[in-house]
Each structure stands twice: as C-alpha cells, then as structure tokens.
Design a protein around this motif. Structure first.
Motif, PDB file in Angstrom:
ATOM      1  N   LEU A   1      49.960  43.550  53.032  1.00 57.73           N
ATOM      2  CA  LEU A   1      50.150  44.519  51.957  1.00 57.73           C
ATOM      3  C   LEU A   1      49.848  45.921  52.484  1.00 57.73           C
ATOM      4  CD1 LEU A   1      48.528  42.612  48.970  1.00 57.73           C
ATOM      5  CD2 LEU A   1      50.917  42.659  49.697  1.00 57.73           C
ATOM      6  N   GLN A   2      50.799  46.818  52.319  1.00 52.31           N
ATOM      7  CA  GLN A   2      50.635  48.193  52.767  1.00 52.31           C
ATOM      8  C   GLN A   2      50.040  49.070  51.675  1.00 52.31           C
ATOM      9  OE1 GLN A   2      51.381  49.351  56.023  1.00 52.31           O
ATOM     10  NE2 GLN A   2      51.287  47.142  56.227  1.00 52.31           N
ATOM     11  N   HIS A   3      50.480  48.857  50.437  1.00 43.09           N
ATOM     12  CA  HIS A   3      50.003  49.684  49.334  1.00 43.09           C
ATOM     13  C   HIS A   3      49.864  48.809  48.091  1.00 43.09           C
ATOM     14  CE1 HIS A   3      49.401  53.182  46.792  1.00 43.09           C
ATOM     15  NE2 HIS A   3      50.301  52.699  45.966  1.00 43.09           N
ATOM     16  N   VAL A   4      48.720  48.892  47.458  1.00 45.87           N
ATOM     17  CA  VAL A   4      48.462  48.159  46.217  1.00 45.87           C
ATOM     18  C   VAL A   4      47.944  49.156  45.186  1.00 45.87           C
ATOM     19  CG1 VAL A   4      47.126  46.350  45.105  1.00 45.87           C
ATOM     20  CG2 VAL A   4      47.904  46.042  47.462  1.00 45.87           C
ATOM     21  N   ASP A   5      48.606  49.180  44.043  1.00 47.74           N
ATOM     22  CA  ASP A   5      48.174  50.030  42.925  1.00 47.74           C
ATOM     23  C   ASP A   5      47.981  49.111  41.722  1.00 47.74           C
ATOM     24  OD1 ASP A   5      47.899  51.755  40.773  1.00 47.74           O
ATOM     25  OD2 ASP A   5      49.438  53.151  41.480  1.00 47.74           O
ATOM     26  N   LEU A   6      46.745  48.658  41.519  1.00 47.68           N
ATOM     27  CA  LEU A   6      46.463  47.718  40.434  1.00 47.68           C
ATOM     28  C   LEU A   6      46.695  48.352  39.074  1.00 47.68           C
ATOM     29  CD1 LEU A   6      43.281  45.948  41.847  1.00 47.68           C
ATOM     30  CD2 LEU A   6      45.630  45.091  41.798  1.00 47.68           C
ATOM     31  N   GLU A   7      46.418  49.633  38.941  1.00 44.33           N
ATOM     32  CA  GLU A   7      46.606  50.314  37.664  1.00 44.33           C
ATOM     33  C   GLU A   7      48.076  50.321  37.246  1.00 44.33           C
ATOM     34  OE1 GLU A   7      45.864  54.741  35.916  1.00 44.33           O
ATOM     35  OE2 GLU A   7      44.282  53.889  37.176  1.00 44.33           O
ATOM     36  N   SER A   8      48.968  50.526  38.215  1.00 43.27           N
ATOM     37  CA  SER A   8      50.411  50.521  37.930  1.00 43.27           C
ATOM     38  C   SER A   8      51.027  49.140  38.092  1.00 43.27           C
ATOM     39  CB  SER A   8      51.136  51.497  38.854  1.00 43.27           C
ATOM     40  OG  SER A   8      50.699  52.802  38.635  1.00 43.27           O
ATOM     41  N   ALA A   9      50.228  48.154  38.527  1.00 43.59           N
ATOM     42  CA  ALA A   9      50.701  46.783  38.758  1.00 43.59           C
ATOM     43  C   ALA A   9      51.856  46.764  39.754  1.00 43.59           C
ATOM     44  CB  ALA A   9      51.085  46.103  37.444  1.00 43.59           C
ATOM     45  N   TYR A  10      51.657  47.460  40.884  1.00 42.91           N
ATOM     46  CA  TYR A  10      52.693  47.589  41.918  1.00 42.91           C
ATOM     47  C   TYR A  10      52.072  47.288  43.278  1.00 42.91           C
ATOM     48  CZ  TYR A  10      55.724  49.885  45.304  1.00 42.91           C
ATOM     49  OH  TYR A  10      56.518  50.143  46.401  1.00 42.91           O
ATOM     50  N   LEU A  11      52.872  46.690  44.154  1.00 41.94           N
ATOM     51  CA  LEU A  11      52.456  46.512  45.541  1.00 41.94           C
ATOM     52  C   LEU A  11      53.677  46.518  46.442  1.00 41.94           C
ATOM     53  CD1 LEU A  11      53.258  43.364  46.238  1.00 41.94           C
ATOM     54  CD2 LEU A  11      51.050  42.886  45.242  1.00 41.94           C
TER      55      LEU A  11
END
Length: 119
Positions: free
Chosen positions: A52-62
């Motif tokens: 995983l390069q980028h995880v944004d839990l708030e936006s529910a995106y990875l």
C-alpha cells in the motif's frame, strides 16, 4: 536459547487497539503496509504481494502496487498499480458501480466467503 530468524519470517507486531497519538496506526491499513499471499484463478495459484502506497481512512481510499509471479511466461513477475475504496459507511458492500447491481455484488461477496446481508 534465542534463534535468529530472517526479517521476512517475522510478523509485524499488532497495532495498538486504541491510540490517538499522531503517527501511531490503529489499523493494518497504513502507508507502506505489505501483504503476501496467493491468488487462485481458474485452477492455478499465483504468489502475490500487495504494497500500500497511500491509505486515507477518513476518505476510505487506498492505492498501491500488486505484484504477481508466474502469471505469464513473457513476464514472470508483473507489477500493476491499483486504487480502491475501503468498505465502510462511505463505500458499503453494495457498490452500485461498474454495471454491478445487488445480484452481481452479492455473487461476488458470496464467492469471496463473506456472509453479508444486504439491506
């Protein structure tokens, strides 16, 4: 007596259950997470690795990279970029995207072994 092992054989320690400290993860989904396993497809099995390069839990995106070995003779190791939505309140099990209706989504999740009731 302690036994020396390679770092690949060691599992990372579990994240803290409840932590509000900046930079301390409370999920296995974080920038740099690495998962190794197998993918089965049409009777064949392939070694895979996901980073995983980028995880944004708030936006529910990875997003990240999927590396698969042995898929083709021409490319013994194939790496591809992916991005996706994390299943959450923002992105529920029913996608209603990509020409998928409730029946298509249900078939997908049941084939993955997920026992989910759609409402």
């Amino acid at each position: 007596m302690p036994v020396r092992t390679t770092s690949e054989a060691l599992a990372p320690p579990p994240p803290p259950v409840v932590s509000k400290q900046p930079g301390v993860t409370c999920s296995l989904l974080y920038n740099g997470s690495r998962f190794v396993g197998h993918q089965r497809s049409k009777g064949s099995q392939y070694d895979v690795e996901v980073i995983l390069q980028h995880v944004d839990l708030e936006s529910a995106y990875l997003c990240g990279y999927l590396k698969i070995r042995g898929l083709t003779e021409e490319y013994p190791t194939l790496t591809t970029f992916f991005d996706g939505e994390i299943i959450s309140r923002k992105h529920p099990f029913l996608t209603r995207k990509w020409d998928a209706d409730e029946d298509v989504d249900k078939k997908h999740w049941v084939s993955a072994g997920v026992d989910v009731t759609f409402s």
